[in-house]
Write an enzyme that holds these catalytic residues in place. Structure first.
Site, PDB file in Angstrom:
ATOM      1  N   SER A 179       4.913   5.652   4.239  1.00 46.68           N
ATOM      2  CA  SER A 179       5.111   5.988   5.653  1.00 46.68           C
ATOM      3  C   SER A 179       5.820   4.841   6.338  1.00 46.68           C
ATOM      4  O   SER A 179       5.624   3.670   5.964  1.00 46.68           O
ATOM      5  CB  SER A 179       3.764   6.241   6.338  1.00 46.68           C
ATOM      6  N   TYR A 203      -4.651   3.217   8.387  1.00 41.44           N
ATOM      7  CA  TYR A 203      -3.633   3.990   7.670  1.00 41.44           C
ATOM      8  C   TYR A 203      -2.375   3.145   7.495  1.00 41.44           C
ATOM      9  O   TYR A 203      -1.795   3.090   6.395  1.00 41.44           O
ATOM     10  CB  TYR A 203      -3.320   5.261   8.460  1.00 41.44           C
TER      11      TYR A 203
END
Length: 257
Positions: free
Chosen positions: A135, A148
């Site tokens: 990501s 995250y």
């Protein structure tokens, strides 16, 4: 040189294939005539699929053995798994330290477990690829969900370690870094924002449009197919000299000078 992708007779394992980017990636390899094996922790559509939790190393190893026994080869492994904490993380103390352990396990340690389960077959064959879907949050220190973000940064670093370890076995390891993709994970970010923000009038579509215009120079969303195309490219011979790389599919959100 043909630019069309073909993986005829090759075996591609996609972990996280039930939805989102993983599903789009499995479809791309299927269209490219590969034997696609779909794994997820929930039931997956398709004749060749396994319900397995990537946080369970023993279960992953058992599935990897079954796949290899069936096909006598495993050529490519794609790991597309991730989950948010469900909390809006700015400032970071909105997310308690107790929430970090589960986030790191799913987003970092689980992909490492997948690598442990499948790498022996790639090493034995002395060929193959692994691709991790990471990501842009792992590159910019995203405040949205610090656990995250940190986990994806760790996964990028692990990918580079694995690429060095496996280069001598002719196994390439890369990562694809999506920007803004409308997946269940992205929607959970909006839900956390809505529950935490005083200005929570925007529905998901309006929130998403405002955000993409603000952060991405191209001003448009990426799709699962966009990300899958990059994964397919990295698995192909067109990328035979690419390893240890993170390819951003993000509309220009992250630029490195």
């Amino acid at each position: 040189m043909s630019l069309s992708l073909s993986f005829e007779k090759e075996v591609v394992v996609v972990v996280g294939a039930a939805s989102g980017i993983g599903h789009a990636t499995a479809e791309l390899f299927q269209e490219a005539r590969a034997h696609v094996v779909r794994l997820d922790r929930v039931p997956v559509e398709g004749d060749d699929s396994y319900e397995v939790d990537a946080t369970d190393l023993d279960a992953l190893q058992a599935v990897a053995n079954k796949i290899h026994d069936r096909y006598q080869r495993i050529d490519h492994v794609v790991v597309s798994i991730g989950a948010s904490t469900g909390s809006l993380g700015f400032p970071f103390w909105n997310v308690s330290p107790g929430q970090w352990e589960a986030a790191l396990d799913v987003n970092l340690v689980a992909p490492v477990r997948v690598a442990h389960a499948f790498v022996p077959f790639l090493v034995a064959a002395e060929k193959g690829t692994i691709c991790f879907v990471v990501s842009v949050a792992g590159q910019i220190g995203s405040q949205t969900d610090p656990p995250y973000s940190a986990a994806k940064a760790g996964l990028i670093n692990f990918m580079q370690c694995a690429a060095r370890d496996l280069a001598g076995y002719n196994v390439r390891v890369n990562a694809v870094s999506p920007g803004m993709v409308k997946t269940p994970l992205n929607r959970s970010v909006w839900q956390a924002w809505r529950e935490s923000s005083a200005d929570n009038r925007l529905d998901y579509e309006d929130w998403a449009e405002e955000k993409i215009q603000r952060i991405a120079p191209l001003g448009r969303w990426q799709t699962g197919k966009d990300v899958a195309a990059a994964v397919g490219f990295l698995a192909s011979d067109l990328a035979k000299n690419m390893t240890g790389q993170t390819v951003n599919v993000d509309g220009g959100q992250v630029m490195h000078s």
